[in-house]
Write a protein that holds these residues in place. Structure first.
Motif, short mmCIF file in Angstrom:
data_model
loop_
_atom_site.label_atom_id
_atom_site.label_comp_id
_atom_site.label_asym_id
_atom_site.label_seq_id
_atom_site.Cartn_x
_atom_site.Cartn_y
_atom_site.Cartn_z
N VAL A 135 54.44 62.58 6.79
CA VAL A 135 54.66 61.96 8.10
C VAL A 135 53.40 62.09 8.95
CG1 VAL A 135 56.13 61.94 10.15
CG2 VAL A 135 57.10 62.50 7.91
N VAL A 139 51.50 58.97 10.78
CA VAL A 139 51.13 58.91 12.20
C VAL A 139 49.64 58.59 12.32
CG1 VAL A 139 50.89 60.25 14.32
CG2 VAL A 139 52.98 60.46 12.96
N GLU A 143 51.32 54.02 11.26
CA GLU A 143 52.52 53.42 10.69
C GLU A 143 53.78 53.78 11.47
OE1 GLU A 143 52.52 53.15 6.10
OE2 GLU A 143 51.50 55.03 6.59
N VAL A 144 53.79 54.97 12.06
CA VAL A 144 54.96 55.45 12.82
C VAL A 144 54.47 56.03 14.13
CG1 VAL A 144 56.29 55.91 10.72
CG2 VAL A 144 54.96 57.75 11.77
N THR A 148 57.13 61.48 15.85
CA THR A 148 58.20 61.24 14.89
C THR A 148 58.65 62.56 14.27
OG1 THR A 148 57.46 59.00 14.35
CG2 THR A 148 58.78 60.14 12.69
N LEU A 153 63.18 62.44 9.30
CA LEU A 153 62.75 61.30 8.49
C LEU A 153 62.82 61.63 7.00
CD1 LEU A 153 61.39 58.66 7.71
CD2 LEU A 153 59.22 59.59 8.55
N ALA A 185 61.22 54.29 5.80
CA ALA A 185 59.92 53.98 6.38
C ALA A 185 60.03 52.91 7.46
CB ALA A 185 58.95 53.51 5.27
N ARG A 186 60.86 51.89 7.22
CA ARG A 186 61.05 50.84 8.24
C ARG A 186 61.71 51.41 9.49
NH1 ARG A 186 62.18 47.53 3.70
NH2 ARG A 186 64.41 47.97 3.88
N ALA A 188 61.55 54.47 10.54
CA ALA A 188 60.57 55.32 11.22
C ALA A 188 59.58 54.47 12.00
CB ALA A 188 59.85 56.19 10.20
N ALA A 189 59.15 53.36 11.42
CA ALA A 189 58.21 52.47 12.11
C ALA A 189 58.81 51.91 13.38
CB ALA A 189 57.78 51.34 11.17
N GLY A 191 60.70 53.53 15.30
CA GLY A 191 60.83 54.62 16.28
C GLY A 191 62.16 55.33 16.26
N ALA A 194 61.51 59.00 16.64
CA ALA A 194 60.42 59.35 17.55
C ALA A 194 60.96 60.09 18.76
CB ALA A 194 59.68 58.10 17.99
#
Length: 205
Positions: A135, A139, A143-144, A148, A153, A185-186, A188-189, A191, A194
């Protein structure tokens, strides 16, 4: 979740022999067939020594899991969050679906032994902690969002594997492992995990 065997003096050799016997006995006979006497006989270590150091089956299992934390494993860097999570997931699938899966055997045994359950928690906590670098890299790549929550995650990416394989008894292949990684991953992107105190706005819950 392989048992680590390290070279060393007599004490280290004794431990390695005993833990190798724990692994073999657990895989051959399951938790119900695992005993201190059987481990002592298989390892060639005097039973008094095994009882004195490990006391009981719970102690043997706990040390087997503790040995798993003594390696130098780190998550591979595959260049993106989705790829890194996929690599982690495929590693989980590989260990849980092996023909003689020590990982699965130890997880099952942990439900029968408080000492093993505690050691399993520590083992997984260690693995998740080491995986947080995945992660951190995401960052750094942008990507995120910063802030996060790495643990949430990582659990979101890997938990479906344990649920499907251990609770439902289903089949999971690398493609499905990759899909769950991509889903995490999507999210996390977007947010989902976050911290709004870092991002400056509300995050999805």
């Amino acid at each position: 979740m392989a048992i680590t065997r390290r070279p060393g003096g007599r004490t280290a050799r004794t431990r390695a022999a005993v833990l190798a016997a724990v692994e073999a006995e657990l895989l051959d006979h399951g938790f119900d067939g695992l005993s201190v006497d059987a481990v002592a006989e298989r390892s060639g270590v005097h039973r008094a020594t095994v009882y004195r150091r490990w006391r009981d089956v719970g102690g043997l299992l706990a040390d087997a899991l503790a040995a798993g934390r003594e390696d130098d494993w780190t998550p591979p860097d595959r260049g993106s969050l989705a790829a890194d999570l996929t690599a982690l997931n495929q590693d989980v699938v590989r260990h849980l679906t092996a023909e003689r899966s020590l990982a699965r055997a130890l997880i099952v045994a942990s439900h029968r032994s408080p000492a093993a359950a505690h050691a399993l928690h520590e083992f997984l906590d260690d693995r998740y902690r080491r995986s947080e670098v995945v992660v951190d890299r995401a960052v750094s790549r942008g990507e995120v969002p910063a802030g996060t929550d790495a643990r949430r995650l990582l659990v979101a990416a890997t938990a479906p594997l344990y649920h499907e394989l251990l609770l439902l008894g289903g089949a999971v292949d690398d493609a499905l492992a990759a899909r769950w990684a991509a889903d995490a991953a999507r999210a996390a992107a977007a947010g989902v995990w976050a911290d709004e105190r870092v991002t400056g706005g509300p995050a999805a819950r």
